[in-house]
Design an enzyme around this catalytic site. Structure first.
Site, short mmCIF file in Angstrom:
data_model
loop_
_atom_site.label_atom_id
_atom_site.label_comp_id
_atom_site.label_asym_id
_atom_site.label_seq_id
_atom_site.Cartn_x
_atom_site.Cartn_y
_atom_site.Cartn_z
N LYS A 1 3.25 89.35 47.97
CA LYS A 1 3.03 90.00 46.68
C LYS A 1 3.27 91.50 46.77
O LYS A 1 3.88 92.11 45.87
CB LYS A 1 1.61 89.72 46.20
CG LYS A 1 1.35 88.26 45.86
CD LYS A 1 -0.09 88.02 45.46
CE LYS A 1 -0.35 86.57 45.11
NZ LYS A 1 -1.76 86.31 44.75
N VAL B 1 14.84 83.49 55.06
CA VAL B 1 14.29 84.51 55.96
C VAL B 1 14.62 84.21 57.42
O VAL B 1 14.24 84.99 58.30
CB VAL B 1 12.76 84.63 55.78
CG1 VAL B 1 12.43 85.12 54.40
CG2 VAL B 1 12.06 83.32 56.08
N GLY C 1 7.51 80.09 55.25
CA GLY C 1 8.00 81.28 54.58
C GLY C 1 9.02 80.93 53.53
O GLY C 1 9.46 79.78 53.41
N PRO C 2 9.42 81.89 52.72
CA PRO C 2 10.40 81.64 51.66
C PRO C 2 11.77 81.32 52.23
O PRO C 2 12.06 81.58 53.40
CB PRO C 2 10.40 82.95 50.87
CG PRO C 2 9.90 83.98 51.83
CD PRO C 2 8.95 83.28 52.74
N SER D 1 -5.13 83.77 40.83
CA SER D 1 -4.94 85.19 41.13
C SER D 1 -4.55 86.02 39.92
O SER D 1 -4.43 87.24 40.03
CB SER D 1 -3.88 85.35 42.21
OG SER D 1 -2.63 84.85 41.78
N LYS E 1 14.13 80.98 59.17
CA LYS E 1 13.26 80.05 59.89
C LYS E 1 14.07 79.08 60.75
O LYS E 1 13.74 78.82 61.90
CB LYS E 1 12.38 79.28 58.90
CG LYS E 1 11.48 80.15 58.05
CD LYS E 1 10.57 79.31 57.18
CE LYS E 1 11.35 78.44 56.22
NZ LYS E 1 12.10 79.23 55.23
#
Length: 852
Positions: A786, A379, A375-376, A743, A381
């Site tokens: 997103k 957050v 994850g970014p 994308s 982790k």
């Protein structure tokens, strides 16, 4: 009758001050020289001298030399030893110094110090001369008895040793060849004696006194050898030879007067080490290796470099938790409460931890899972790994892998190398002291690679449940069971993790937080933490949720909460300044007129609501509590807003569309801009684009050219060939950031369709998806991040591929309520959703054709 020693020394000698040992006549000693005066002596006298006389020094024992030659010379010992410098070795590491090999010649007494700088020089008197005893038979017989008694004990001591050893045989020959007068000094320097005892022998100028003082030392060593032979088990011939080489250094004295405590303590440590090996619960293979190494250690002299290496190895082996483990707390209800208290949201991650606890209740010997939180940043982790250890009741250890590029950091170094040490896994187990801790492998996606190997490849054995029960560290060279360790890895992206390593881990995505989740996290965890760190209380500061929302939307733009935490810290520091100034002002007011102060306070307290920090800037009185943090206070403390909702302004003309991108830092919105001009049909792409994104742009323009008649798209000259005499420029802002991926295909098509149709794209719509030349929309990754980015930007509608519809289940409910989703399988559906009123197919009135 009197005779004088044939050794004649100069009447003036340079003095070498030493406190490391005592040099006796006839013995050899190695000493280190690093003080100012001693260095000057070596450089000026020994290195530049050309005669034999220049190599003779006066060694003064028990006298430390000051570090600086500016300091006064300390009191000198009265008796010294004239010595011959046999060897001088210089070195610059770790600091400039010399190592001298010196041989004692005779005793001398200091008569007068002639000078102190740059090195001391003294007038000396030689003392070692054969004394003339009174001409009486009694005195001669007494000296003769002392000499014979001394010689008898010396021979007895030597004969107790192994005569097959060359060093012992040489010592036996010395007893027969050297004069009896020289033997006390030589034997005292050979046998195990303390510096204090050697100093007493040096101060004994009388030969009779030296005999009397040396005999008890010999008796003590003989008794010690006898005791050793009784208590020691029979050894092999090699053991006897080693004992004979260094016989006196290994025996434990029984008189209790020896002050060489370092060696005694070292011997005691070896005994304790051997006991720990016998009582340890290590596997049989490791136990055999330790027994073999302890036998080698006993044979080694302490001066050997391998002695310290072997001892460090054995100490590590007995300290490792081979069978020591903690008991897991398997109460699922308590674990759920603890995880909910420590972390808000993260439901998928919490569910996996509770599943592990449930399976452990049913099967005790379950191997530890290999989890990877992706994850970014910001957050939680790393912190959730600590909470998992707390939930299970296990020890926690973090291993930072970012930038590690040597596989020895994981597997350790082989003991043949200088400075070898175990790897981080074994070191971590030694630190926590149990064999079932929680190991957090932080930033596993940032491992490097170098000529020293690939640490990611070294982790393959560690993170494989089928192999790590026999993990072999190069330093240990024996297997260690890692199957009970719970490994948790963290990463920002899986793109840089090797496929073989990724296959061994269970990936758990930890997406960014929504605005509502950030508000809850701020008021549950961040604000109380910042108040405690800054010494504030809730009665002194008030941060409403609307203020927190302003910080999130206008001062931070991130997937995690690190920037939010820093902004809250800045607010607390500003409030702390106001509180401290208020206390200072209160102290001043206490000394002023009380009546005047009360009148002012009545005037200020007309409005009883908490005041903003910006309202107290110019007050002469302390601020009222609690201090309210509102929008004006944010502007005073944090400055003007860093981010504004500018989406509608940037979509005010055709040729602009909003896309969605995924980065290791979380989701982001991405603008695509297009313009056309007269030219030769060239397509220009700018914005640090990768090859995949460039190909998406070519796909988009090709699809539009093939469908230009269908949608009635023309260039500036009215031609359906969009590139006829027309150049197109596509730009992706934030040009300093590298961009790549498939994308952006639907966004590029929409942007170009807007450009050639002259219609505006809806300002509240963002989109993502890969395109094909046939106009199909293919699925992409990172949908949740997103969508959260679109929600943070204030958009209302998101267009995604239809095959990504399943990913919407992981979107929080409040986000799904605020956004509307359009799932598209082809570009026709994308264009219809992106433009107001749709993007329907236009038809021109057909011309009447006749064959007539």
């Amino acid at each position: 009758m009197s005779s004088v020693s044939p050794i004649q020394i100069p009447s003036r000698l340079p003095l070498l001050l030493t406190h490391e040992g005592v040099l006796l006549p006839g013995s050899t000693m190695r000493t280190s020289v690093d003080s100012a005066r001693n260095l000057q002596l070596v450089r000026s006298r020994l290195l530049k001298g050309t005669s034999l006389q220049s190599t003779i020094l006066g060694v003064i024992p028990n006298t430390p030399d000051p570090a600086s030659d500016a300091q006064d010379l300390p009191p000198l010992h009265r008796i010294g030893t004239a010595a011959l410098a046999v060897q001088v070795v210089g070195s610059n590491w770790p600091k400039p110094h010399y190592t001298l090999l010196i041989t004692g010649l005779c005793r001398f007494q200091i008569v007068q110090v002639l000078k102190e700088k740059p090195y001391p020089i003294a007038e000396v008197e030689q003392l070692d001369r054969l004394e003339e005893f009174p001409n009486t038979c009694k005195m001669r017989e007494e000296l003769g008895e002392l000499s014979e008694q001394f010689y008898k004990y010396a021979v007895q001591l030597v004969e107790m040793l192994d005569m097959s050893v060359p060093a012992v045989a040489k010592l036996r020959r010395l007893l027969d060849s050297l004069p009896r007068e020289a033997l006390p000094d030589i034997l005292t320097s050979i046998i195990r004696t303390s510096n204090k005892e050697k100093l007493q022998i040096l101060d004994a100028v009388s030969l009779e006194e030296r005999f009397k003082m040396t005999i008890p030392l010999l008796v003590r060593q003989i008794e010690g050898l006898k005791l050793l032979q009784k208590t020691r088990k029979p050894k092999q011939d090699d053991d006897k030879r080693v004992i004979a080489i260094r016989p006196i250094r290994r025996i434990t004295h029984i008189s209790g007067t020896l002050e060489d405590e370092d060696e005694d303590e070292d011997n005691d440590d070896i005994v304790m080490l051997e006991k720990k090996i016998r009582t340890s619960s290590m596997p049989e293979q490791a136990h055999k290796v330790c027994v073999k190494e302890i036998k080698r250690l006993k044979k080694m002299p302490q001066s050997m470099p391998e002695y310290a290496l072997t001892r460090n190895y054995l100490e590590l082996m007995v300290e490792l938790p081979w069978n020591k483990s903690t008991t897991d707390r398997l109460d699922i209800r308590a674990a759920r409460i603890l995880l909910d208290n420590d972390h808000y949201a993260m439901e998928k991650l919490k569910k996996r931890v509770l599943e592990y606890l449930a399976v452990r209740q049913l099967k005790n010997n379950l191997k530890g899972p290999i989890l990877c939180f992706v994850g970014p940043p910001g957050v939680g982790k790393t912190s959730v790994g600590r909470s998992v250890a707390k939930t299970l009741g296990r020890e926690f250890h973090r291993i930072a892998l970012g930038g590690v590029c040597d596989q020895s950091d994981i597997r350790g170094h082989r003991r043949t190398y200088v400075g070898s040490m175990p790897g981080r896994i074994i070191n971590g187990l030694k630190t926590v002291g149990v064999n079932n801790p929680v190991f957090l492998l932080d930033e596993v996606d940032k491992l490097g690679k170098s000529l020293q190997g690939d640490p990611a490849a070294a982790l393959l054995e560690v993170l494989d449940p089928e192999q790590n029960h026999n993990f072999t560290d190069h330093y240990l060279n024996v297997a260690f069971d890692l199957s009970q360790v719970l490994f948790i890895a963290t990463a920002n992206t899986t793109a840089t993790i090797p496929a073989a390593l990724l296959d061994r881990m269970e990936i758990i995505q930890v997406p960014g937080y929504t605005q509502e989740e950030k508000i809850e996290i701020a008021h549950r965890h961040l604000i109380p933490k910042q108040l405690e760190q800054h010494g504030l209380t809730p009665q002194q500061i008030q941060i409403p949720q609307v203020t927190t929302l302003d910080i999130i939307t206008r001062y931070t733009r991130e997937a995690g909460v690190r920037s939010l935490d820093r902004k809250l810290g800045a607010i607390c520091r500003a409030v702390a300044v106001k509180v401290a100034e208020g206390q200072h002002k209160e102290a001043k007011l206490d000394r002023s007129d009380v009546t005047e102060r009360e009148g002012c306070r009545e005037h200020i307290l007309e409005d009883e609501k908490p005041e903003s920090i910006s309202d107290t800037t110019d007050l002469a009185l302390p601020p009222e509590m609690p201090i309210l943090i509102d929008f004006h206070a944010l502007k005073d403390i944090l400055g003007p807003p860093m981010y504004e909702m500018e989406v509608s302004q940037r979509l005010s003309q055709p040729g602009v569309a909003i896309g969605l991108a995924w980065t290791p830092l979380g989701g982001e919105i991405m603008f695509v801009e297009a313009s056309r001009m007269d030219g030769e049909g060239q397509l220009t792409l700018t914005g640090q684009l990768g090859d995949v994104m460039k190909e998406s742009a070519h796909l988009a323009i090709s699809w539009l050219r093939s469908n230009a008649k269908k949608y009635q798209l023309t260039n500036a000259f009215g031609s359906f060939d969009l590139l006829d005499n027309t150049d197109i420029h596509l730009h992706f802002p934030a040009g300093a950031v590298t961009k790549d991926g498939p994308s952006a295909g639907v966004t590029i098509v929409t942007c170009l369709a807007s450009l050639f149709s002259g219609r505006l794209v809806r300002s509240d719509v963002a989109m993502t998806g890969e395109i094909t030349l046939r106009g199909l929309v293919l699925p992409v990754g990172g949908i949740k991040d997103k969508v959260l980015a679109a929600h943070r930007a204030g958009l209302k509608q998101v267009i995604i591929p239809r095959r990504n519809e399943k990913d919407l289940e992981g979107i929080p409910g409040n986000v799904r309520q605020d956004l509307s989703f359009v799932t598209a399988s082809c570009l026709d559906e994308v264009l219809n959703a992106a433009f107001d009123g749709g993007f329907t197919v236009k038809t021109r009135p057909g011309l009447l054709n006749s064959k007539l």
